[in-house]
Scaffold this active site. Structure first.
Site, mmCIF file in Angstrom:
data_model
loop_
_atom_site.group_PDB
_atom_site.id
_atom_site.type_symbol
_atom_site.label_atom_id
_atom_site.label_comp_id
_atom_site.label_asym_id
_atom_site.label_seq_id
_atom_site.Cartn_x
_atom_site.Cartn_y
_atom_site.Cartn_z
ATOM 1 N N TYR A 1 68.874 57.924 3.878
ATOM 2 C CA TYR A 1 69.407 59.030 4.129
ATOM 3 C C TYR A 1 68.647 60.082 3.366
ATOM 4 O O TYR A 1 68.429 61.360 3.600
ATOM 5 C CB TYR A 1 70.686 58.882 3.409
ATOM 6 C CG TYR A 1 71.599 57.979 4.412
ATOM 7 C CD1 TYR A 1 71.458 57.659 5.756
ATOM 8 C CD2 TYR A 1 72.881 57.371 3.965
ATOM 9 C CE1 TYR A 1 72.175 56.716 6.466
ATOM 10 C CE2 TYR A 1 73.485 56.365 4.528
ATOM 11 C CZ TYR A 1 73.276 56.088 5.825
ATOM 12 O OH TYR A 1 73.789 55.234 6.663
HETATM 13 C C1 LIG Z 1 70.929 50.811 5.765
HETATM 14 C C2 LIG Z 1 70.127 50.064 6.816
HETATM 15 C C3 LIG Z 1 70.665 50.462 8.167
HETATM 16 C C4 LIG Z 1 68.600 50.697 6.749
HETATM 17 O O1 LIG Z 1 67.826 49.782 7.751
HETATM 18 P P1 LIG Z 1 66.438 49.387 7.385
HETATM 19 O O2 LIG Z 1 65.966 49.101 8.437
HETATM 20 O O3 LIG Z 1 66.591 48.338 6.187
HETATM 21 O O4 LIG Z 1 65.897 50.815 6.653
HETATM 22 P P2 LIG Z 1 64.394 51.338 6.727
HETATM 23 O O5 LIG Z 1 63.398 49.873 6.680
HETATM 24 O O6 LIG Z 1 64.168 52.191 7.616
HETATM 25 O O7 LIG Z 1 64.462 51.463 5.015
HETATM 26 C C5 LIG Z 1 64.621 50.911 3.940
HETATM 27 C C6 LIG Z 1 63.255 50.252 3.131
HETATM 28 O O8 LIG Z 1 62.181 50.327 4.087
HETATM 29 C C7 LIG Z 1 61.279 51.108 3.645
HETATM 30 N N1 LIG Z 1 60.524 51.636 4.440
HETATM 31 C C8 LIG Z 1 60.432 52.542 5.447
HETATM 32 N N2 LIG Z 1 59.427 52.840 5.874
HETATM 33 C C9 LIG Z 1 58.496 51.932 5.585
HETATM 34 C C10 LIG Z 1 56.909 51.662 5.820
HETATM 35 N N3 LIG Z 1 56.437 52.220 6.870
HETATM 36 N N4 LIG Z 1 56.348 50.781 5.232
HETATM 37 C C11 LIG Z 1 56.947 50.182 4.292
HETATM 38 N N5 LIG Z 1 58.136 50.209 3.891
HETATM 39 C C12 LIG Z 1 58.982 51.047 4.658
HETATM 40 C C13 LIG Z 1 61.777 52.280 2.832
HETATM 41 O O9 LIG Z 1 61.240 52.588 1.448
HETATM 42 C C14 LIG Z 1 62.896 51.391 2.336
HETATM 43 O O10 LIG Z 1 62.490 50.698 1.214
HETATM 44 P P3 LIG Z 1 63.566 49.554 0.351
HETATM 45 O O11 LIG Z 1 63.016 48.182 1.138
HETATM 46 O O12 LIG Z 1 62.896 49.461 -1.123
HETATM 47 O O13 LIG Z 1 64.774 49.834 0.576
HETATM 48 C C15 LIG Z 1 70.133 48.684 6.551
HETATM 49 O O14 LIG Z 1 69.445 48.340 5.368
HETATM 50 C C16 LIG Z 1 71.328 48.042 6.657
HETATM 51 O O15 LIG Z 1 72.092 47.747 7.607
HETATM 52 N N6 LIG Z 1 72.178 48.036 5.532
HETATM 53 C C17 LIG Z 1 73.325 47.220 5.324
HETATM 54 C C18 LIG Z 1 74.209 48.059 5.996
HETATM 55 C C19 LIG Z 1 74.555 49.689 5.297
HETATM 56 O O16 LIG Z 1 74.443 49.951 4.462
HETATM 57 N N7 LIG Z 1 74.644 50.314 6.521
HETATM 58 C C20 LIG Z 1 75.182 51.859 6.402
HETATM 59 C C21 LIG Z 1 76.340 51.862 5.773
HETATM 60 S S1 LIG Z 1 76.720 53.566 5.592
#
Ligand SMILES: CC(C)(COP(=O)(O)OP(=O)(O)OC[C@H]1O[C@@H](n2cnc3c(N)ncnc32)[C@H](O)[C@@H]1OP(=O)(O)O)[C@@H](O)C(=O)NCCC(=O)NCCS
Length: 190
Positions: free
Chosen positions: A157
């Site tokens: 976010y």
């Molecule tokens: C929140 C959620 C939907 C995010 O989805 P995601 O696919 O993991 O998110 P992103 O990959 O876009 O971003 C997360 C990570 O990827 C990294 N990232 C994003 N783009 C990237 C790229 N091009 N290369 C490398 N890393 C990257 C981000 O920096 C971030 O880092 P982290 O691994 O240290 O956290 C998911 O993690 C989830 O389902 N979480 C549990 C449920 C939840 O909390 N839902 C929201 C409730 S409000």
């Protein structure tokens, strides 16, 4: 990062019928991603189905090559009278005044759910879902609530420009503190 390495074969906007068909799959991801206890899916199912009937509802799914769900995001137009809207209005008006509450709540899209299967997190699927969900949404703002604390959700976010609307807010019936975050729309596809 390419769609191939994330395991995503395609992103699809689901109709309400497709959403209903995939509801057990979607709720299984939700329960796993949020680490909620067994039984949460049954409890949430009627609410998710009701959401799908709301004005402005839209849902984006991330699907793998076998058409299995890897993640999903959905939301709808926020309106006075909805439980979440009234809770947030109450908290925001009390903390920042009614004008600030109006500024955020008069025209917004509520990002209600966003979840990625734990094995597939951290590969930008969440960001892709978020951007696709919000692409073309006609509202002035997008708002969401998320538990306080550090999480992947928070990183996502902040990275996409969400700012604090209301912090440490307790919704009725949930002892956990939540943050309400928001940003103006549009959010570019990239
Ligand atoms: C929140 C959620 C939907 C995010 O989805 P995601 O696919 O993991 O998110 P992103 O990959 O876009 O971003 C997360 C990570 O990827 C990294 N990232 C994003 N783009 C990237 C790229 N091009 N290369 C490398 N890393 C990257 C981000 O920096 C971030 O880092 P982290 O691994 O240290 O956290 C998911 O993690 C989830 O389902 N979480 C549990 C449920 C939840 O909390 N839902 C929201 C409730 S409000």
């Amino acid at each position: 990062m390419t769609a191939m390495s994330s395991g995503v074969s395609r992103y699809a906007q689901l109709s309400a019928d497709e959403f209903r068909t995939r509801l057990p799959e979607a709720l299984a991801i939700y329960v796993k991603a949020m680490r909620y206890p067994e039984g949460t899916a049954e409890q949430r199912a009627p609410m998710w189905l009701t959401h799908a009937l709301r004005e402005g509802w839209r849902c984006i799914a991330a699907l793998d090559a076998d058409d299995a769900l890897l993640g999903l995001a959905y939301g709808y137009t926020g309106r006075a009278g909805q439980w979440w809207h009234e809770q947030v209005r109450h908290g925001l008006a009390r903390r920042s005044g009614p004008a600030e509450a109006d500024r955020w709540l008069n025209d917004y899209f509520e990002l209600t759910e966003i979840h990625v299967r734990p094995e597939n997190q951290g590969k930008q699927i969440g960001e892709d879902l978020l951007r696709r969900l919000l692409d073309g949404v006609p509202n002035a703002n997008v708002l969401l609530s998320t538990p306080e604390g550090t999480s992947r959700a928070w990183k996502l976010y902040r990275r996409t420009g969400f700012v604090d609307v209301l912090r440490d807010y307790q919704f009725t019936g949930d002892p956990r503190p939540f943050a309400i975050l928001g940003r103006p729309l549009p959010l570019d596809l990239r």
